[in-house]
Design an enzyme around this catalytic site. Structure first.
Site, PDB file in Angstrom:
ATOM      1  N   ARG A  74      -5.837  -2.359   8.509  1.00  0.00           N
ATOM      2  CA  ARG A  74      -5.827  -3.816   8.292  1.00  0.00           C
ATOM      3  C   ARG A  74      -6.090  -4.515   9.620  1.00  0.00           C
ATOM      4  O   ARG A  74      -7.091  -4.225  10.250  1.00  0.00           O
ATOM      5  CB  ARG A  74      -4.473  -4.221   7.688  1.00  0.00           C
ATOM      6  CG  ARG A  74      -4.611  -5.432   6.834  1.00  0.00           C
ATOM      7  CD  ARG A  74      -3.622  -5.656   5.720  1.00  0.00           C
ATOM      8  NE  ARG A  74      -2.342  -5.055   5.765  1.00  0.00           N
ATOM      9  CZ  ARG A  74      -1.445  -5.171   4.794  1.00  0.00           C
ATOM     10  NH1 ARG A  74      -1.737  -5.898   3.731  1.00  0.00           N
ATOM     11  NH2 ARG A  74      -0.295  -4.581   4.851  1.00  0.00           N
TER      12      ARG A  74
ATOM     13  N   ASP B 149       5.922  -5.267   6.112  1.00  0.00           N
ATOM     14  CA  ASP B 149       6.536  -6.570   6.407  1.00  0.00           C
ATOM     15  C   ASP B 149       6.568  -7.497   5.189  1.00  0.00           C
ATOM     16  O   ASP B 149       7.547  -8.217   4.979  1.00  0.00           O
ATOM     17  CB  ASP B 149       5.760  -7.270   7.531  1.00  0.00           C
ATOM     18  CG  ASP B 149       6.155  -6.749   8.908  1.00  0.00           C
ATOM     19  OD1 ASP B 149       7.215  -6.091   9.006  1.00  0.00           O
ATOM     20  OD2 ASP B 149       5.401  -6.996   9.867  1.00  0.00           O
TER      21      ASP B 149
ATOM     22  N   GLY C  12       0.838  -1.212   0.000  1.00  0.00           N
ATOM     23  CA  GLY C  12       0.000   0.000   0.000  1.00  0.00           C
ATOM     24  C   GLY C  12       0.866   1.253   0.000  1.00  0.00           C
ATOM     25  O   GLY C  12       1.884   1.304   0.687  1.00  0.00           O
TER      26      GLY C  12
ATOM     27  N   ASP D 201       2.138  -0.891  11.658  1.00  0.00           N
ATOM     28  CA  ASP D 201       2.146  -2.279  12.146  1.00  0.00           C
ATOM     29  C   ASP D 201       3.452  -3.014  11.831  1.00  0.00           C
ATOM     30  O   ASP D 201       3.431  -4.189  11.457  1.00  0.00           O
ATOM     31  CB  ASP D 201       0.933  -3.042  11.575  1.00  0.00           C
ATOM     32  CG  ASP D 201       0.963  -3.117  10.057  1.00  0.00           C
ATOM     33  OD1 ASP D 201       1.726  -2.359   9.424  1.00  0.00           O
ATOM     34  OD2 ASP D 201       0.232  -3.945   9.485  1.00  0.00           O
TER      35      ASP D 201
ATOM     36  N   ASP E 225      -0.201   2.009   8.501  1.00  0.00           N
ATOM     37  CA  ASP E 225      -0.778   1.210   9.594  1.00  0.00           C
ATOM     38  C   ASP E 225       0.052   1.183  10.887  1.00  0.00           C
ATOM     39  O   ASP E 225      -0.460   0.760  11.925  1.00  0.00           O
ATOM     40  CB  ASP E 225      -0.979  -0.247   9.136  1.00  0.00           C
ATOM     41  CG  ASP E 225      -1.915  -0.379   7.955  1.00  0.00           C
ATOM     42  OD1 ASP E 225      -2.677   0.570   7.698  1.00  0.00           O
ATOM     43  OD2 ASP E 225      -1.884  -1.434   7.298  1.00  0.00           O
TER      44      ASP E 225
ATOM     45  N   THR F  21       4.237   2.387   5.645  1.00  0.00           N
ATOM     46  CA  THR F  21       2.828   1.964   5.739  1.00  0.00           C
ATOM     47  C   THR F  21       2.100   2.917   6.671  1.00  0.00           C
ATOM     48  O   THR F  21       2.657   3.332   7.694  1.00  0.00           O
ATOM     49  CB  THR F  21       2.674   0.521   6.261  1.00  0.00           C
ATOM     50  OG1 THR F  21       1.286   0.294   6.578  1.00  0.00           O
ATOM     51  CG2 THR F  21       3.492   0.222   7.506  1.00  0.00           C
TER      52      THR F  21
ATOM     53  N   ARG G  55       1.105  -4.969  -5.698  1.00  0.00           N
ATOM     54  CA  ARG G  55       1.281  -6.221  -4.967  1.00  0.00           C
ATOM     55  C   ARG G  55       1.544  -7.275  -6.039  1.00  0.00           C
ATOM     56  O   ARG G  55       0.932  -7.231  -7.104  1.00  0.00           O
ATOM     57  CB  ARG G  55       0.056  -6.523  -4.121  1.00  0.00           C
ATOM     58  CG  ARG G  55      -0.155  -5.438  -3.048  1.00  0.00           C
ATOM     59  CD  ARG G  55      -1.143  -5.831  -1.984  1.00  0.00           C
ATOM     60  NE  ARG G  55      -1.143  -4.858  -0.893  1.00  0.00           N
ATOM     61  CZ  ARG G  55      -2.027  -3.859  -0.762  1.00  0.00           C
ATOM     62  NH1 ARG G  55      -2.988  -3.700  -1.647  1.00  0.00           N
ATOM     63  NH2 ARG G  55      -1.946  -3.036   0.267  1.00  0.00           N
TER      64      ARG G  55
HETATM   65  P1  ADP Z   1       3.265  -4.777   2.839  1.00  0.00           P
HETATM   66  O1  ADP Z   1       4.626  -4.686   2.269  1.00  0.00           O
HETATM   67  O2  ADP Z   1       2.617  -3.445   3.041  1.00  0.00           O
HETATM   68  O3  ADP Z   1       3.189  -5.675   4.066  1.00  0.00           O
HETATM   69  P2  ADP Z   1       2.069  -6.881   1.238  1.00  0.00           P
HETATM   70  O4  ADP Z   1       1.973  -7.868   2.360  1.00  0.00           O
HETATM   71  O5  ADP Z   1       0.922  -6.757   0.289  1.00  0.00           O
HETATM   72  O6  ADP Z   1       2.325  -5.402   1.721  1.00  0.00           O
HETATM   73  O7  ADP Z   1       3.392  -7.267   0.432  1.00  0.00           O
HETATM   74  C1  ADP Z   1       3.808  -6.480  -0.663  1.00  0.00           C
HETATM   75  C2  ADP Z   1       4.494  -7.358  -1.682  1.00  0.00           C
HETATM   76  O8  ADP Z   1       5.671  -7.931  -1.099  1.00  0.00           O
HETATM   77  C3  ADP Z   1       3.692  -8.566  -2.153  1.00  0.00           C
HETATM   78  O9  ADP Z   1       2.761  -8.239  -3.137  1.00  0.00           O
HETATM   79  C4  ADP Z   1       4.788  -9.447  -2.705  1.00  0.00           C
HETATM   80  O10 ADP Z   1       5.200  -9.018  -3.979  1.00  0.00           O
HETATM   81  C5  ADP Z   1       5.926  -9.190  -1.706  1.00  0.00           C
HETATM   82  N1  ADP Z   1       5.921 -10.257  -0.703  1.00  0.00           N
HETATM   83  C6  ADP Z   1       5.033 -10.448   0.301  1.00  0.00           C
HETATM   84  N2  ADP Z   1       5.304 -11.573   0.989  1.00  0.00           N
HETATM   85  C7  ADP Z   1       6.400 -12.121   0.413  1.00  0.00           C
HETATM   86  C8  ADP Z   1       7.175 -13.301   0.648  1.00  0.00           C
HETATM   87  N3  ADP Z   1       6.872 -14.143   1.627  1.00  0.00           N
HETATM   88  N4  ADP Z   1       8.240 -13.510  -0.154  1.00  0.00           N
HETATM   89  C9  ADP Z   1       8.551 -12.681  -1.160  1.00  0.00           C
HETATM   90  N5  ADP Z   1       7.849 -11.550  -1.440  1.00  0.00           N
HETATM   91  C10 ADP Z   1       6.799 -11.274  -0.675  1.00  0.00           C
HETATM   92  O1  F6P Z   2      -1.686  -1.378   4.562  1.00  0.00           O
HETATM   93  C1  F6P Z   2      -2.285  -0.158   4.250  1.00  0.00           C
HETATM   94  C2  F6P Z   2      -3.755  -0.335   3.990  1.00  0.00           C
HETATM   95  O2  F6P Z   2      -4.323   0.935   3.673  1.00  0.00           O
HETATM   96  C3  F6P Z   2      -4.538  -1.001   5.117  1.00  0.00           C
HETATM   97  O3  F6P Z   2      -4.834  -0.103   6.150  1.00  0.00           O
HETATM   98  C4  F6P Z   2      -5.738  -1.517   4.372  1.00  0.00           C
HETATM   99  O4  F6P Z   2      -6.278  -2.645   4.995  1.00  0.00           O
HETATM  100  C5  F6P Z   2      -5.165  -1.903   3.036  1.00  0.00           C
HETATM  101  O5  F6P Z   2      -3.967  -1.172   2.866  1.00  0.00           O
HETATM  102  C6  F6P Z   2      -6.092  -1.616   1.880  1.00  0.00           C
HETATM  103  O6  F6P Z   2      -5.520  -2.087   0.726  1.00  0.00           O
HETATM  104  P1  F6P Z   2      -6.079  -1.763  -0.737  1.00  0.00           P
HETATM  105  O7  F6P Z   2      -5.485  -0.464  -1.153  1.00  0.00           O
HETATM  106  O8  F6P Z   2      -5.585  -2.890  -1.567  1.00  0.00           O
HETATM  107  O9  F6P Z   2      -7.564  -1.663  -0.641  1.00  0.00           O
END
Ligand code: ADP
Ligand code: F6P
Length: 324
Positions: free
Chosen positions: A175, A107, A15, A133, A131, A129, A76
């Site tokens: 989230r 994360d 995000g 978090d 969040d 982020t 993503r």
């Molecule tokens: P955030 O980085 O905000 O936690 P996401 O969990 O959507 O957001 O992760 C963002 C991107 O990071 C994912 O779309 C993917 O491309 C990559 N990613 C997430 N988890 C993994 C993983 N276990 N191994 C490799 N890449 C990952």
């Molecule tokens: O992680 C940031 C965030 O805005 C969360 O607070 C929310 O749950 C999520 O992303 C929403 O994601 P999307 O933009 O895919 O609707």
């Protein structure tokens, strides 16, 4: 001996968050100042796999520090969670001469950086982020702007809620994490905050609290509901039926992710961006930049991902105690 660092890449992932542009700008200019070349990788890991890679010069980040969103776009990417996707990502970096990558995200994005590091591409993560978090850090890029945006919106809902003597349920993002709800709960003087980390789903308790407050002369009742609990519209219907008090739900949604970053987000993102480049220059890899006890620090990504953080019981109590 470690290979000399010549070219770094920067990407934003997951995000978006206000302040990401300040971080990109800092990375680009700190790196150029150190004699490095900089490549912008568009659309997160998806753009890496598609080789959407551009050269970045100082002027490419002009006029961006004050802008929300991310000039590199974000995405993503499921493919990058697979070993094949990660191998390809590392190959693309090598093909474009990228020795180190700075990943701005949460994360999930750090897990991607961890995988690239294991495949020989030096990586540093920046916590981006709204969040808050990410366990290893007390600050994440975008949180300050998001809570200020939400706070201003909630003030406005409160005005009309008071005029109509209503109950208002306002749903904020986050989230599975309740940090935006907790902070706005305190900043907006909410009568109730519902956090995924704490909520017991005892709606009768909530109903009793609304009725008690009305008897005590309160002209409105603001409930901040965290996205992780959700269902604000149906909750409003049930509360109105049970209390006889008109109740409305407002879901703030993606407005919380946009807008010009606050001073804090610009400053912290700039410092973190510069520090990420310095860490790569020192030959470090698989690190994440964090803010802890008033200082900018860095941790091993494996350690950072293993850390846990929760809602402060004291802050939660303060919110409740101050809303009498
Ligand atoms: P955030 O980085 O905000 O936690 P996401 O969990 O959507 O957001 O992760 C963002 C991107 O990071 C994912 O779309 C993917 O491309 C990559 N990613 C997430 N988890 C993994 C993983 N276990 N191994 C490799 N890449 C990952
Ligand atoms: O992680 C940031 C965030 O805005 C969360 O607070 C929310 O749950 C999520 O992303 C929403 O994601 P999307 O933009 O895919 O609707």
């Amino acid at each position: 001996m470690a290979k000399e660092l010549k070219t770094i890449g920067v990407l934003t992932s997951g995000g978006d968050a206000p302040g990401m542009n300040a971080a990109i700008r800092a990375v680009v200019r700190e790196a150029l100042g150190k004699g490095l070349k900089v490549k912008g990788i568009k659309r997160g890991y998806a753009g890496l796999l598609q080789e959407e890679i551009i050269d970045m010069e100082a002027r490419d980040v002009s006029d961006t520090i004050q802008k929300g969103g991310t000039i590199l776009q974000t995405a993503r990417c499921m493919e990058f969670t697979t070993p094949e996707g990660q191998q390809r990502g590392a190959q693309v970096c090598k093909k474009h001469g990228i020795d180190g990558v700075i990943v701005v995200g949460g994360d999930g994005s750090f897990k991607g950086a961890q995988k690239l590091a294991a495949l020989g591409i030096n990586t540093v993560g920046l916590p981006g982020t709204i969040d808050l978090d990410i366990a290893c850090t007390e600050y994440t890029i975008g949180f300050d702007t998001a809570v200020n945006t939400a706070m201003q919106a909630i003030d406005k809902v409160r005005d009309t809620s008071t005029s109509h003597e209503r109950c208002s349920i306002i749903e904020v993002m986050g989230r599975g994490a309740g940090f935006i709800a907790l902070w706005t709960g305190i900043a907006n003087g909410a009568e109730d905050i519902l956090l995924p980390e704490r909520y017991d789903y005892d709606e009768q308790k909530l109903v009793n609290h609304i009725i008690e407050n009305r008897k005590r002369g309160k002209q409105h009742h603001i409930i901040i509901n965290a996205e992780g609990i959700g269902h604000s519209v149906s909750m409003a219907r049930r509360i109105e039926a049970a209390t006889g008090i008109e109740t409305r739900a407002t879901i703030l949604g993606h407005m919380q992710r946009g807008g010009s970053p606050t001073c804090k987000d610009r400053v912290y993102a700039s410092i973190m961006g510069a520090l990420a480049v310095d860490l790569l220059c020192q030959g470090k890899s698989n690190r994440v930049v964090a803010y802890h006890n008033g200082e900018f620090v860095d941790y091993d990504i494996d350690e950072a991902l293993a850390m846990k953080k929760g809602i402060s019981e004291y802050q939660f109590e303060v919110c409740k105690n101050l809303s009498i």
